[in-house]
Scaffold this motif. Structure first.
Motif, PDB file in Angstrom:
ATOM      1  N   ALA A   1       4.983  31.933  -5.881  1.00 43.15           N
ATOM      2  CA  ALA A   1       5.850  31.827  -4.706  1.00 43.15           C
ATOM      3  C   ALA A   1       7.276  31.622  -5.193  1.00 43.15           C
ATOM      4  O   ALA A   1       7.490  31.146  -6.297  1.00 43.15           O
ATOM      5  CB  ALA A   1       5.401  30.651  -3.844  1.00 43.15           C
ATOM      6  N   PRO A   2       8.265  32.000  -4.360  1.00 43.22           N
ATOM      7  CA  PRO A   2       9.651  31.819  -4.799  1.00 43.22           C
ATOM      8  C   PRO A   2       9.999  30.363  -5.074  1.00 43.22           C
ATOM      9  O   PRO A   2       9.496  29.465  -4.407  1.00 43.22           O
ATOM     10  CB  PRO A   2      10.474  32.363  -3.628  1.00 43.22           C
ATOM     11  N   LEU A   3      10.878  30.132  -6.071  1.00 47.11           N
ATOM     12  CA  LEU A   3      11.282  28.769  -6.415  1.00 47.11           C
ATOM     13  C   LEU A   3      12.413  28.285  -5.513  1.00 47.11           C
ATOM     14  O   LEU A   3      12.556  27.092  -5.286  1.00 47.11           O
ATOM     15  CB  LEU A   3      11.765  28.710  -7.866  1.00 47.11           C
ATOM     16  N   ILE A   4      13.239  29.222  -5.063  1.00 43.71           N
ATOM     17  CA  ILE A   4      14.338  28.829  -4.175  1.00 43.71           C
ATOM     18  C   ILE A   4      14.224  29.624  -2.881  1.00 43.71           C
ATOM     19  O   ILE A   4      13.593  30.680  -2.848  1.00 43.71           O
ATOM     20  CB  ILE A   4      15.726  29.090  -4.816  1.00 43.71           C
ATOM     21  N   SER A   5      14.837  29.109  -1.815  1.00 40.74           N
ATOM     22  CA  SER A   5      14.734  29.817  -0.539  1.00 40.74           C
ATOM     23  C   SER A   5      15.919  30.755  -0.323  1.00 40.74           C
ATOM     24  O   SER A   5      15.888  31.590   0.567  1.00 40.74           O
ATOM     25  CB  SER A   5      14.632  28.822   0.611  1.00 40.74           C
ATOM     26  N   LEU A   6      16.955  30.622  -1.162  1.00 40.05           N
ATOM     27  CA  LEU A   6      18.145  31.463  -0.991  1.00 40.05           C
ATOM     28  C   LEU A   6      17.889  32.880  -1.493  1.00 40.05           C
ATOM     29  O   LEU A   6      17.335  33.082  -2.562  1.00 40.05           O
ATOM     30  CB  LEU A   6      19.317  30.896  -1.787  1.00 40.05           C
ATOM     31  N   LYS A   7      18.332  33.877  -0.692  1.00 43.18           N
ATOM     32  CA  LYS A   7      18.223  35.254  -1.158  1.00 43.18           C
ATOM     33  C   LYS A   7      19.455  35.652  -1.948  1.00 43.18           C
ATOM     34  O   LYS A   7      19.411  36.536  -2.771  1.00 43.18           O
ATOM     35  CB  LYS A   7      18.068  36.194   0.036  1.00 43.18           C
ATOM     36  N   ASN A   8      20.586  35.022  -1.627  1.00 42.24           N
ATOM     37  CA  ASN A   8      21.843  35.328  -2.314  1.00 42.24           C
ATOM     38  C   ASN A   8      22.205  34.186  -3.255  1.00 42.24           C
ATOM     39  O   ASN A   8      22.364  33.057  -2.816  1.00 42.24           O
ATOM     40  CB  ASN A   8      22.953  35.541  -1.297  1.00 42.24           C
ATOM     41  N   PRO A   9      22.354  34.492  -4.558  1.00 40.57           N
ATOM     42  CA  PRO A   9      22.517  33.422  -5.538  1.00 40.57           C
ATOM     43  C   PRO A   9      23.936  32.849  -5.619  1.00 40.57           C
ATOM     44  O   PRO A   9      24.149  31.831  -6.277  1.00 40.57           O
ATOM     45  CB  PRO A   9      22.163  34.119  -6.856  1.00 40.57           C
ATOM     46  N   GLY A  10      24.912  33.482  -4.951  1.00 41.52           N
ATOM     47  CA  GLY A  10      26.323  33.131  -5.130  1.00 41.52           C
ATOM     48  C   GLY A  10      26.652  31.657  -4.981  1.00 41.52           C
ATOM     49  O   GLY A  10      27.457  31.112  -5.734  1.00 41.52           O
ATOM     50  N   LEU A  11      26.025  31.002  -4.036  1.00 45.83           N
ATOM     51  CA  LEU A  11      26.327  29.599  -3.756  1.00 45.83           C
ATOM     52  C   LEU A  11      26.193  28.726  -5.009  1.00 45.83           C
ATOM     53  O   LEU A  11      26.974  27.800  -5.215  1.00 45.83           O
ATOM     54  CB  LEU A  11      25.376  29.103  -2.661  1.00 45.83           C
ATOM     55  N   TYR A  12      25.191  29.027  -5.855  1.00 45.17           N
ATOM     56  CA  TYR A  12      25.023  28.268  -7.106  1.00 45.17           C
ATOM     57  C   TYR A  12      25.746  28.933  -8.274  1.00 45.17           C
ATOM     58  O   TYR A  12      26.392  28.273  -9.077  1.00 45.17           O
ATOM     59  CB  TYR A  12      23.546  28.150  -7.477  1.00 45.17           C
ATOM     60  N   SER A  13      25.580  30.264  -8.383  1.00 46.94           N
ATOM     61  CA  SER A  13      26.038  30.922  -9.616  1.00 46.94           C
ATOM     62  C   SER A  13      27.557  31.053  -9.698  1.00 46.94           C
ATOM     63  O   SER A  13      28.103  31.037 -10.799  1.00 46.94           O
ATOM     64  CB  SER A  13      25.377  32.291  -9.770  1.00 46.94           C
ATOM     65  N   ILE A  14      28.257  31.145  -8.562  1.00 43.75           N
ATOM     66  CA  ILE A  14      29.722  31.294  -8.624  1.00 43.75           C
ATOM     67  C   ILE A  14      30.391  30.011  -9.133  1.00 43.75           C
ATOM     68  O   ILE A  14      31.159  30.050 -10.090  1.00 43.75           O
ATOM     69  CB  ILE A  14      30.306  31.761  -7.273  1.00 43.75           C
ATOM     70  N   PRO A  15      30.084  28.832  -8.531  1.00 45.78           N
ATOM     71  CA  PRO A  15      30.684  27.607  -9.085  1.00 45.78           C
ATOM     72  C   PRO A  15      30.292  27.404 -10.549  1.00 45.78           C
ATOM     73  O   PRO A  15      31.110  26.967 -11.364  1.00 45.78           O
ATOM     74  CB  PRO A  15      30.087  26.498  -8.219  1.00 45.78           C
ATOM     75  N   LEU A  16      29.048  27.775 -10.893  1.00 48.46           N
ATOM     76  CA  LEU A  16      28.594  27.633 -12.277  1.00 48.46           C
ATOM     77  C   LEU A  16      29.418  28.516 -13.213  1.00 48.46           C
ATOM     78  O   LEU A  16      29.805  28.084 -14.315  1.00 48.46           O
ATOM     79  CB  LEU A  16      27.109  28.011 -12.355  1.00 48.46           C
ATOM     80  N   GLY A  17      29.706  29.747 -12.761  1.00 48.15           N
ATOM     81  CA  GLY A  17      30.525  30.658 -13.559  1.00 48.15           C
ATOM     82  C   GLY A  17      31.907  30.068 -13.830  1.00 48.15           C
ATOM     83  O   GLY A  17      32.384  30.048 -14.967  1.00 48.15           O
ATOM     84  N   PHE A  18      32.550  29.553 -12.775  1.00 49.62           N
ATOM     85  CA  PHE A  18      33.876  28.934 -12.932  1.00 49.62           C
ATOM     86  C   PHE A  18      33.796  27.740 -13.880  1.00 49.62           C
ATOM     87  O   PHE A  18      34.624  27.580 -14.779  1.00 49.62           O
ATOM     88  CB  PHE A  18      34.417  28.477 -11.571  1.00 49.62           C
ATOM     89  N   LEU A  19      32.785  26.895 -13.660  1.00 49.93           N
ATOM     90  CA  LEU A  19      32.629  25.697 -14.481  1.00 49.93           C
ATOM     91  C   LEU A  19      32.497  26.068 -15.959  1.00 49.93           C
ATOM     92  O   LEU A  19      33.094  25.430 -16.838  1.00 49.93           O
ATOM     93  CB  LEU A  19      31.393  24.920 -14.006  1.00 49.93           C
ATOM     94  N   CYS A  20      31.719  27.126 -16.242  1.00 49.51           N
ATOM     95  CA  CYS A  20      31.491  27.509 -17.635  1.00 49.51           C
ATOM     96  C   CYS A  20      32.754  28.061 -18.281  1.00 49.51           C
ATOM     97  O   CYS A  20      32.993  27.831 -19.469  1.00 49.51           O
ATOM     98  CB  CYS A  20      30.356  28.519 -17.728  1.00 49.51           C
ATOM     99  N   VAL A  21      33.570  28.806 -17.526  1.00 49.64           N
ATOM    100  CA  VAL A  21      34.834  29.274 -18.099  1.00 49.64           C
ATOM    101  C   VAL A  21      35.698  28.065 -18.457  1.00 49.64           C
ATOM    102  O   VAL A  21      36.302  28.011 -19.535  1.00 49.64           O
ATOM    103  CB  VAL A  21      35.594  30.210 -17.128  1.00 49.64           C
ATOM    104  N   ILE A  22      35.719  27.074 -17.566  1.00 47.97           N
ATOM    105  CA  ILE A  22      36.551  25.892 -17.818  1.00 47.97           C
ATOM    106  C   ILE A  22      36.018  25.108 -19.019  1.00 47.97           C
ATOM    107  O   ILE A  22      36.765  24.804 -19.956  1.00 47.97           O
ATOM    108  CB  ILE A  22      36.593  25.004 -16.553  1.00 47.97           C
ATOM    109  N   LEU A  23      34.721  24.829 -19.027  1.00 45.95           N
ATOM    110  CA  LEU A  23      34.139  24.055 -20.134  1.00 45.95           C
ATOM    111  C   LEU A  23      34.285  24.789 -21.462  1.00 45.95           C
ATOM    112  O   LEU A  23      34.697  24.212 -22.471  1.00 45.95           O
ATOM    113  CB  LEU A  23      32.658  23.776 -19.860  1.00 45.95           C
ATOM    114  N   GLY A  24      33.957  26.088 -21.449  1.00 42.53           N
ATOM    115  CA  GLY A  24      34.059  26.887 -22.668  1.00 42.53           C
ATOM    116  C   GLY A  24      35.474  26.860 -23.235  1.00 42.53           C
ATOM    117  O   GLY A  24      35.668  26.758 -24.451  1.00 42.53           O
ATOM    118  N   SER A  25      36.461  26.938 -22.333  1.00 45.90           N
ATOM    119  CA  SER A  25      37.858  26.925 -22.788  1.00 45.90           C
ATOM    120  C   SER A  25      38.236  25.576 -23.368  1.00 45.90           C
ATOM    121  O   SER A  25      38.972  25.486 -24.348  1.00 45.90           O
ATOM    122  CB  SER A  25      38.796  27.250 -21.623  1.00 45.90           C
TER     123      SER A  25
END
Lengths: 108, 637
Positions: free
Chosen positions: B582-606
């Motif tokens: 069964a699906p692990l998450i109920s969201l069909k669109n991942p943006g809500l989690y993956s977009i902030p994560l993407g920004f966070l990783c650019v900041i941390l990596g830098s």
């Protein structure tokens, strides 16, 4: 590519450039936040303010439909405001900086 | 030149594939077989026009600047039309009108985010990218970061995003052309592929731009005509038109069907009005917001959209092109409101969904109705025209995507990384053409292999990946002094990977166990229903009542049969592609989690990386993106 003698730090420190940077940042990020907030009011309104969205105001035309249509008007409005401001304020300032850069020895 | 010879044979090949056994291949589509010749004529006219444009373009395309950026001589207005042509895929042209025709208000609400997305492009992306970029996303990211690393990351991301989007376009397009005019799926995928390759390989960005402009103009003309004819009977009054929509029995029946039990104590008027209220299609507001984030931030990170800004001579022209694109795209979605509602009113949701579950046939069937219906010649001419526009749409969008990924392969990987920026212009143009053929062939193969797969969520995934990896990197490298190579690498990888991984564990995937349970429920309910109905048949007072009950039995039997087939299809499978029940998450669109994560990783990596070049180049980048000093110039004429 870039001629070695263009002094980027000097241009960056130029008062006109600092002024452009300050004005542009404030203007752009304000518009950006306004447009994003206004856009997300649509799904939020449709989900949590349904009674209000269902209110009929013009025959079968309800608040929800007008609000969705207003999204287009607001998007175009923001585009118009930005483009007018950029043409009148930012472009002349950028030109001034470019002329100053030329005097400072950089090639255009 | 051999390319001129080849280009003359390319349209001939495509036409031959279209008309080979006369029009016998136009079978079982929305266009009746005896009107198949109409479709041939309209399709041939549009293909011939785009091929002529490509022929003219091919003579001009000799330099890299011509191939990748149309010599930077595209005007702002032209580029605005081309952006609209690049962006309005068949999913927006046919899909949104379809959603409105089936679900009313929610379909229209869905369209809004696709326009709002351009505000991000206008305010923070278009002009800076024009000022510091050359041909690709990789050029922007490599400006102040480690050259080879940034180019490699950008190329991987460009190709990933483009392939997701491309697959959705090829599969969706193949199905669409089959439903519209009855051409075999494989044939239509090949025709789309061959045509698109001809445009890109011979005409590069020049031909791609013109194909997109032609397509956008045709699309707008078709939409305006549809709306004029639909709206005119109501004196161009908005309440008058919608009054007719909500008062229509077909619309009320559709709402009753969607609401199920909840509709039982609603009056006909209430049911009709419900069509203009939210909640018939989009049930989860969080998913909506997640999709909205992916659109608003992802469009600005789409490589094929970014690439369009390198074709204009100045940042001012880039600005003008977004303004025009916003006017065309927004105007188009407003027209869609009338096309969708007009189709619901004149054709009816049952007929539309009967031909295509997603509602893609709403616009074409409305065109057929306006011209006089399925039996009339004019009706089928209109339908053939709309079908040809849909076809041109697929080709134009696919051409833009192929050009973007081929540029990433040749300009970023081959020239930038492998050859260390030491390639002659002739070598690079040749490499770009070879890469286009590779990507194009890949698109055809993927299109044929993915036949019958559900690819609808791939479009949303492409936007989510672009919003979670490309956009944070581009935005922060342009506006944040401390951003550097470490941030680009971490942000690109984590952003893209998290978006893809979240979709792999989301309800978008197929879960055999759940599918079987769902099918079992239908079988149980259907069997019980048949039993009750058979009693009704046996006890029926007269023939009419018996016939009616018998028809209901037949319908229920068909439903049970379909459910049994579904059950059998998933028999023996327990888990989804990634091994989940069964699906692990109920969201069909991942943006809500993956977009902030993407920004966070650019900041941390830098922050965790030291990169002297990135901070030394900051002043140059910031001055250049704001002033256009030393920006790439247009080709001298």
């Amino acid at each position: 590519m870039t001629p070695a003698h263009t002094d980027w730090a000097a241009i960056d420190a130029h008062p006109t450039f600092q002024e452009l940077h300050r004005r542009k940042s404030r203007f752009l990020w304000t518009l950006m936040v306004v447009s994003i907030v206004y856009y997300f009011l649509l799904p939020i309104g449709a989900a949590y303010f349904t009674d209000w969205f269902k209110m009929q105001v013009w025959g079968p035309v309800n608040v929800g439909l007008l609000f969705a249509l207003s999204q287009f008007v607001v998007a175009w409005g923001i585009a118009f405001i930005y483009s007018r401001h950029a043409n009148r304020t930012f472009d002349p300032m950028a030109d001034e900086i470019n002329r100053a850069a030329l005097r400072m020895g950089g090639q255009r | 030149m051999t390319s001129h010879l080849a280009i003359r044979s390319a349209p001939a090949l495509a036409l031959a594939m279209l008309c080979s056994p006369a029009h016998a291949i136009f079978k079982g589509g929305a266009v009746p077989e005896r009107f198949g010749w109409l479709a041939v004529v309209v399709f041939a006219a549009i293909i011939a026009l785009t091929m002529y444009v490509t022929y003219l373009a091919a003579k001009r395309v000799k330099s890299t600047q011509q191939f990748y950026a149309a010599g930077r001589s595209v005007s702002g207005i032209q580029n605005g039309w081309a952006i609209a042509g690049d962006y309005l895929s068949a999913a927006s042209f046919l899909g949104i009108a379809g959603l409105i025709s089936l679900y009313g208000y929610d379909g229209f609400m869905y369209s809004v985010g696709w326009l709002v997305a351009y505000i991000t492009v206008l305010l923070v992306i278009a002009e800076p990218c024009r000022n510091i970029g050359k041909y690709t996303l990789g050029d922007i990211l490599a400006f102040r970061n480690n050259h080879k690393t940034a180019k490699t990351m950008a190329a991987i991301s460009t190709i990933t995003v483009s392939i997701f989007y491309l697959t959705a376009q090829m599969v969706g397009g193949g199905v669409l052309v089959k439903t519209l005019i009855g051409i075999d799926y494989e044939v239509s995928v090949m025709v789309v592929g061959v045509l698109m390759l001809a445009y890109v390989v011979f005409g590069g960005m020049v031909a791609t731009t013109w194909v997109q402009i032609i397509k956008a103009v045709l699309l707008v003309i078709a939409s305006i005509l549809l709306v004029m004819f639909t709206w005119a009977p109501y004196g161009f009054s908005l309440p008058g038109f919608l009054e007719a929509v909500v008062g229509d029995a077909k619309v009320q029946a559709q709402v009753a069907k969607l609401l199920g039990d909840a509709a039982s104590n609603m009056s006909a008027t209430e049911l009709g009005q419900r069509f203009l209220e939210p909640g018939l299609f989009l049930k989860s507001p969080v998913d909506q917001i997640s999709l909205g984030m992916a659109l608003v931030l992802g469009t600005a990170g789409m490589p094929h959209i970014l690439m369009r800004f390198f074709t204009v001579p100045t940042a001012q022209q880039a600005r003008i092109s977004v303004i025009w694109a916003m006017a065309i795209i927004g105007g188009f979605y407003v027209l869609t409101l009338f096309i969708g509602n007009g189709a619901a009113l004149n054709v009816g949701a049952a007929t539309i969904a009967g031909m295509d579950k997603g509602g893609n046939m709403a616009g074409p069937l409305l065109a057929q109705y306006i011209g006089g219906g399925p039996e009339s010649m004019l009706g089928n001419l209109f339908l053939a025209f709309v079908a040809a526009v849909a076809f041109a749409t697929i080709v134009a969008v696919v051409a833009g995507l192929v050009l973007a990924s081929a540029s990433a392969m040749s300009h970023d990987i081959w020239v930038g990384v492998i050859k260390g920026e030491h390639a002659t212009p002739e070598e690079e143009v040749r490499a770009a053409r070879i890469c286009s053929v590779i990507v194009g062939a890949l698109a055809i193969v993927i299109g044929i292999l993915a036949k019958g797969q559900n690819v609808a969520h791939l479009v949303a995934l492409a936007f989510a990946v672009a919003a979670s990896s490309n956009l944070p990197c581009v935005l922060l490298t342009l506006y944040w002094k401390r951003c550097n190579t470490g941030g680009i690498v971490l942000g690109m990888l984590v952003g893209a990977f998290s978006a893809i991984a979240l979709v792999m564990v989301s309800p978008n995937m197929t879960y055999p166990k759940l599918e079987r349970e769902k099918a079992q429920k239908v079988i149980d309910a259907g069997t019980a229903k048949i039993a009750t109905l058979e009693v009704v048949v046996a006890q029926a007072a007269d023939d009419a009542a018996r016939e009616k009950a018998q028809a209901a039995v037949t319908k229920a039997q068909a439903e049970v049969k379909a459910a049994q087939d579904t059950y059998a299809k998933y028999e023996g499978q327990e888990t989804s592609l990634v091994g989940l029940e069964a699906p692990l998450i109920s969201l069909k669109n991942p943006g809500l989690y993956s977009i902030p994560l993407g920004f966070l990783c650019v900041i941390l990596g830098s922050l965790f990386w030291r990169d002297r070049k990135a901070s030394e180049m900051w002043e140059e980048l910031y001055v250049r993106q704001n002033t256009g000093l030393h920006a790439e110039k247009a080709a001298a004429h």
